[in-house]
Design a protein around this motif. Structure first.
Motif, PDB file in Angstrom:
ATOM      1  N   ILE A   1       0.835  -1.207   0.000  1.00 19.78           N
ATOM      2  CA  ILE A   1       0.000   0.000   0.000  1.00 19.78           C
ATOM      3  C   ILE A   1       0.871   1.258   0.000  1.00 19.78           C
ATOM      4  O   ILE A   1       0.658   2.191  -0.781  1.00 19.78           O
ATOM      5  CB  ILE A   1      -0.946  -0.003   1.220  1.00 19.78           C
ATOM      6  CG1 ILE A   1      -2.021  -1.077   1.055  1.00 19.78           C
ATOM      7  CG2 ILE A   1      -1.588   1.367   1.431  1.00 19.78           C
ATOM      8  CD1 ILE A   1      -2.815  -1.358   2.324  1.00 19.78           C
TER       9      ILE A   1
ATOM     10  N   ARG B   1      -4.791   2.293   6.799  1.00 21.26           N
ATOM     11  CA  ARG B   1      -3.867   2.464   5.670  1.00 21.26           C
ATOM     12  C   ARG B   1      -2.878   3.595   5.910  1.00 21.26           C
ATOM     13  O   ARG B   1      -2.140   3.969   5.030  1.00 21.26           O
ATOM     14  CB  ARG B   1      -4.676   2.700   4.402  1.00 21.26           C
ATOM     15  CG  ARG B   1      -5.610   1.550   4.083  1.00 21.26           C
ATOM     16  CD  ARG B   1      -6.548   1.880   2.954  1.00 21.26           C
ATOM     17  NE  ARG B   1      -5.879   2.241   1.742  1.00 21.26           N
ATOM     18  CZ  ARG B   1      -5.492   1.386   0.803  1.00 21.26           C
ATOM     19  NH1 ARG B   1      -5.723   0.111   0.957  1.00 21.26           N
ATOM     20  NH2 ARG B   1      -4.889   1.802  -0.289  1.00 21.26           N
TER      21      ARG B   1
ATOM     22  N   GLU C   1      -0.064  -2.676  -4.388  1.00 19.98           N
ATOM     23  CA  GLU C   1      -1.250  -3.124  -3.656  1.00 19.98           C
ATOM     24  C   GLU C   1      -2.180  -3.984  -4.494  1.00 19.98           C
ATOM     25  O   GLU C   1      -2.622  -5.047  -4.048  1.00 19.98           O
ATOM     26  CB  GLU C   1      -2.012  -1.912  -3.125  1.00 19.98           C
ATOM     27  CG  GLU C   1      -3.255  -2.282  -2.359  1.00 19.98           C
ATOM     28  CD  GLU C   1      -4.043  -1.088  -1.892  1.00 19.98           C
ATOM     29  OE1 GLU C   1      -5.032  -1.298  -1.165  1.00 19.98           O
ATOM     30  OE2 GLU C   1      -3.701   0.059  -2.238  1.00 19.98           O
TER      31      GLU C   1
END
Length: 187
Positions: free
Chosen positions: A26, A92, A153
């Motif tokens: 990510i 995140r 990701e």
């Protein structure tokens, strides 16, 4: 030297389908600097593995061989339980504005703190070769972080990790029970 390969294999298997690798993918996409993110994730993992190796070197001389085996069995069984969980990252780190170095360093360090890899490193370190256990685990975790960062990701999340989690969890459980039964001298 005998702790290097088991630590590498255990770390690679657990990290392949664990949250720190997903977070690395990510953050690599977010910052567009996969090599920097992979290196800092590797540094975070190495820090945890070195701390676990230090702990193992301190408690190892006080343990009997059966106690060491039982600790390894517990680590494997907890690793099996961890494999039953999800690799989805809840946070995140969107609000973190620390840049491409410190965000992955602190984020992966915090996320990996409760994972199985440092516990494996600790258990393997009690056997008398803590720095080889730390090196093997660090190489394994860096390898996974590097691949996750390069893939990004979308590709990392599309991999069939579910089956690997199931198979590694079963393998960890069987190995943990076997080692535990032998450590308790029940065979």
């Amino acid at each position: 030297m005998e702790a290097l390969v088991p630590a590498f294999l255990l770390a690679a298997l657990t990290q392949l389908c664990d949250k720190p690798a997903m977070l690395t993918a990510i953050l690599a996409d977010r910052y567009g600097r996969p090599l920097t993110v992979a290196i800092t994730a590797g540094i975070a993992h190495a820090t945890l593995n070195l701390a676990a190796a230090l702990g193992g070197s301190l408690i190892g001389p006080m343990m009997t061989p059966n106690a060491r085996a039982l600790l390894l069995a517990m680590a494997l069984i907890f690793g099996a339980l961890g494999a039953a969980g999800s690799n989805r990252v809840k946070d995140r780190l969107d609000g973190w504005k620390l840049g491409a170095f410190f965000t992955p360093l602190l984020g992966v360090l915090i996320l990996a703190f409760g994972e199985s890899t440092p516990f494996f490193t600790l258990a393997l370190s009690t056997g008398g070769q803590p720095w080889f256990a730390a090196a093997g685990a660090s190489i394994g975790t860096f390898g996974v972080a590097f691949v996750a960062a390069l893939l990004g990701e979308r590709t990392w999340a599309a991999m069939p990790w579910r089956w690997l989690r199931i198979l590694s969890g079963i393998g960890f459980l069987i190995a943990g029970c076997w080692i535990g039964v032998n450590a308790l001298r029940l065979t």
